[in-house]
Design an enzyme around this catalytic site. Structure first.
Site, PDB file in Angstrom:
ATOM      1  N   HIS A  45      16.740   3.223  11.311  1.00  0.00           N
ATOM      2  CA  HIS A  45      15.573   2.390  11.026  1.00  0.00           C
ATOM      3  C   HIS A  45      15.930   0.921  10.920  1.00  0.00           C
ATOM      4  O   HIS A  45      17.056   0.577  10.574  1.00  0.00           O
ATOM      5  CB  HIS A  45      14.945   2.797   9.680  1.00  0.00           C
ATOM      6  CG  HIS A  45      14.677   4.250   9.558  1.00  0.00           C
ATOM      7  ND1 HIS A  45      15.310   5.046   8.640  1.00  0.00           N
ATOM      8  CD2 HIS A  45      13.850   5.061  10.256  1.00  0.00           C
ATOM      9  CE1 HIS A  45      14.886   6.296   8.764  1.00  0.00           C
ATOM     10  NE2 HIS A  45      14.000   6.335   9.743  1.00  0.00           N
ATOM     11  N   HIS A  47      15.222  -1.957   8.474  1.00  0.00           N
ATOM     12  CA  HIS A  47      14.766  -2.144   7.100  1.00  0.00           C
ATOM     13  C   HIS A  47      14.298  -3.585   6.905  1.00  0.00           C
ATOM     14  O   HIS A  47      14.658  -4.481   7.658  1.00  0.00           O
ATOM     15  CB  HIS A  47      15.876  -1.792   6.112  1.00  0.00           C
ATOM     16  CG  HIS A  47      16.004  -0.318   5.873  1.00  0.00           C
ATOM     17  ND1 HIS A  47      16.179   0.211   4.623  1.00  0.00           N
ATOM     18  CD2 HIS A  47      15.974   0.738   6.719  1.00  0.00           C
ATOM     19  CE1 HIS A  47      16.253   1.533   4.700  1.00  0.00           C
ATOM     20  NE2 HIS A  47      16.139   1.876   5.971  1.00  0.00           N
ATOM     21  N   HIS A  68      11.333   0.428   4.979  1.00  0.00           N
ATOM     22  CA  HIS A  68      11.368   0.248   6.430  1.00  0.00           C
ATOM     23  C   HIS A  68      10.477  -0.933   6.776  1.00  0.00           C
ATOM     24  O   HIS A  68       9.443  -1.144   6.139  1.00  0.00           O
ATOM     25  CB  HIS A  68      10.852   1.490   7.163  1.00  0.00           C
ATOM     26  CG  HIS A  68      11.675   2.706   6.923  1.00  0.00           C
ATOM     27  ND1 HIS A  68      11.242   3.960   7.220  1.00  0.00           N
ATOM     28  CD2 HIS A  68      12.918   2.856   6.396  1.00  0.00           C
ATOM     29  CE1 HIS A  68      12.169   4.839   6.893  1.00  0.00           C
ATOM     30  NE2 HIS A  68      13.192   4.187   6.391  1.00  0.00           N
ATOM     31  N   HIS A  76       4.969   6.303   7.591  1.00  0.00           N
ATOM     32  CA  HIS A  76       6.170   6.579   8.371  1.00  0.00           C
ATOM     33  C   HIS A  76       5.826   7.539   9.510  1.00  0.00           C
ATOM     34  O   HIS A  76       5.009   8.442   9.352  1.00  0.00           O
ATOM     35  CB  HIS A  76       7.247   7.209   7.481  1.00  0.00           C
ATOM     36  CG  HIS A  76       8.519   7.489   8.204  1.00  0.00           C
ATOM     37  ND1 HIS A  76       9.432   6.503   8.483  1.00  0.00           N
ATOM     38  CD2 HIS A  76       9.006   8.628   8.744  1.00  0.00           C
ATOM     39  CE1 HIS A  76      10.441   7.034   9.165  1.00  0.00           C
ATOM     40  NE2 HIS A  76      10.212   8.324   9.324  1.00  0.00           N
ATOM     41  N   HIS A  85       5.779   2.913  10.973  1.00  0.00           N
ATOM     42  CA  HIS A  85       6.346   1.619  10.599  1.00  0.00           C
ATOM     43  C   HIS A  85       6.936   1.006  11.861  1.00  0.00           C
ATOM     44  O   HIS A  85       7.472   1.726  12.717  1.00  0.00           O
ATOM     45  CB  HIS A  85       7.485   1.780   9.592  1.00  0.00           C
ATOM     46  CG  HIS A  85       7.137   2.498   8.345  1.00  0.00           C
ATOM     47  ND1 HIS A  85       8.045   3.280   7.669  1.00  0.00           N
ATOM     48  CD2 HIS A  85       5.981   2.560   7.630  1.00  0.00           C
ATOM     49  CE1 HIS A  85       7.478   3.778   6.580  1.00  0.00           C
ATOM     50  NE2 HIS A  85       6.215   3.361   6.541  1.00  0.00           N
ATOM     51  N   ASP A  88      10.512   2.208  12.431  1.00  0.00           N
ATOM     52  CA  ASP A  88      10.808   3.638  12.598  1.00  0.00           C
ATOM     53  C   ASP A  88      11.334   3.892  14.006  1.00  0.00           C
ATOM     54  O   ASP A  88      10.567   4.027  14.955  1.00  0.00           O
ATOM     55  CB  ASP A  88       9.551   4.482  12.355  1.00  0.00           C
ATOM     56  CG  ASP A  88       9.097   4.472  10.913  1.00  0.00           C
ATOM     57  OD1 ASP A  88       9.894   4.082  10.041  1.00  0.00           O
ATOM     58  OD2 ASP A  88       7.935   4.851  10.665  1.00  0.00           O
ATOM     59  N   HIS A 125      20.995   6.777   8.261  1.00  0.00           N
ATOM     60  CA  HIS A 125      20.828   7.653   7.110  1.00  0.00           C
ATOM     61  C   HIS A 125      21.685   8.900   7.274  1.00  0.00           C
ATOM     62  O   HIS A 125      22.057   9.271   8.386  1.00  0.00           O
ATOM     63  CB  HIS A 125      19.352   8.030   6.948  1.00  0.00           C
ATOM     64  CG  HIS A 125      18.514   6.852   6.550  1.00  0.00           C
ATOM     65  ND1 HIS A 125      18.217   6.570   5.246  1.00  0.00           N
ATOM     66  CD2 HIS A 125      17.944   5.882   7.294  1.00  0.00           C
ATOM     67  CE1 HIS A 125      17.492   5.468   5.192  1.00  0.00           C
ATOM     68  NE2 HIS A 125      17.299   5.025   6.431  1.00  0.00           N
ATOM     69  N   ARG A 148      21.268   6.123   2.596  1.00  0.00           N
ATOM     70  CA  ARG A 148      21.697   5.108   3.572  1.00  0.00           C
ATOM     71  C   ARG A 148      23.217   5.127   3.600  1.00  0.00           C
ATOM     72  O   ARG A 148      23.862   4.920   2.573  1.00  0.00           O
ATOM     73  CB  ARG A 148      21.202   3.737   3.139  1.00  0.00           C
ATOM     74  CG  ARG A 148      19.719   3.701   2.908  1.00  0.00           C
ATOM     75  CD  ARG A 148      19.328   2.417   2.203  1.00  0.00           C
ATOM     76  NE  ARG A 148      18.090   2.640   1.461  1.00  0.00           N
ATOM     77  CZ  ARG A 148      17.433   1.698   0.841  1.00  0.00           C
ATOM     78  NH1 ARG A 148      17.889   0.462   0.850  1.00  0.00           N
ATOM     79  NH2 ARG A 148      16.331   1.965   0.201  1.00  0.00           N
TER      80      ARG A 148
END
Length: 158
Positions: A45, A47, A68, A76, A85, A88, A125, A148
Site C-alpha cells: 500500500h 500510506h 492508507h 478499503h 483507497h 490500495d 505487510h 507493517r
C-alpha cells in the site's frame, strides 16, 4: 515524464527498491524488486505519511485514520475496485526464494498534483490483503493484511 523511487528497508532484513514513472496525466507504473520477505502474498500500500521516524508505524496514524492514502474517503478495496483507497495496490507475490519482482499500473497514484504520492510512503505487510472482501472487522479499513514489516518514502527523481 515524472519519476520517483522508494528504498525499502526493515529491521527484519527486508530490502529493495520501488520505481514509479508517470507520463503526463497517464497512469503511474510501479516497478519493484524486494527481497527478504516470506514466500506468499503480502499486502502492498501507499500510506499517508512519508515519515519513518518510528519505523513503518509512523507511516499512518495508529487509530486507522490516515493509514492508507485515501483522499476520496472511500473504503478499503482491491486495485480493480471503484470503491478503494487510492493507496490500495493489492498484493505482491513473493517466490520461494523470498524475492518479489513486480509491475503495477495504477491511475489513482499520480506523482504530481493535489493527490500526489510523492513524499508519502509505501508499506509491505506481513500477510495477504483480503482486498476489503474478507469479512473481518479490518477488511474495509486495512484489508486485514497484518503488521507493517518494511517500508520506504517515495521521493521524486530528476
Amino acid at each position: 515524464m515524472l519519476k520517483a523511487v522508494a528504498v525499502i528497508t526493515s529491521s527484519e532484513g527486508i530490502s529493495g527498491k520501488i520505481f514509479f514513472t508517470q507520463e503526463g496525466d497517464g497512469p503511474t507504473t510501479v516497478t519493484g524488486s524486494v527481497s527478504g520477505l516470506k514466500p506468499g502474498l503480502h499486502g502492498f500500500h501507499v500510506h499517508t505519511f512519508g515519515d519513518t521516524t518510528n519505523g513503518c508505524l509512523s507511516t499512518g496514524i495508529v487509530n486507522w485514520q490516515g493509514l492508507h492514502f485515501n483522499p476520496a474517503s472511500k473504503d478499503h478495496g482491491g486495485p480493480e475496485d471503484e470503491n478503494r483507497h487510492a493507496g490500495d495496490l493489492g498484493n505482491v507475490n513473493v517466490g520461494d526464494d523470498g524475492t518479489a519482482n513486480f509491475t503495477i499500473v495504477d491511475k489513482h497514484i499520480p506523482l504530481s498534483g493535489p493527490h500526489s504520492i510523492a513524499g508519502r510512503s509505501v508499506v509491505f505487510h506481513e500477510g495477504r490483503d483480503d482486498l476489503g472482501k474478507g469479512g473481518h472487522e479490518l477488511s474495509k479499513i486495512t484489508g486485514n493484511a497484518g503488521d507493517r514489516i518494511a517500508c520506504g518514502i517515495i521521493g521524486l527523481q530528476e
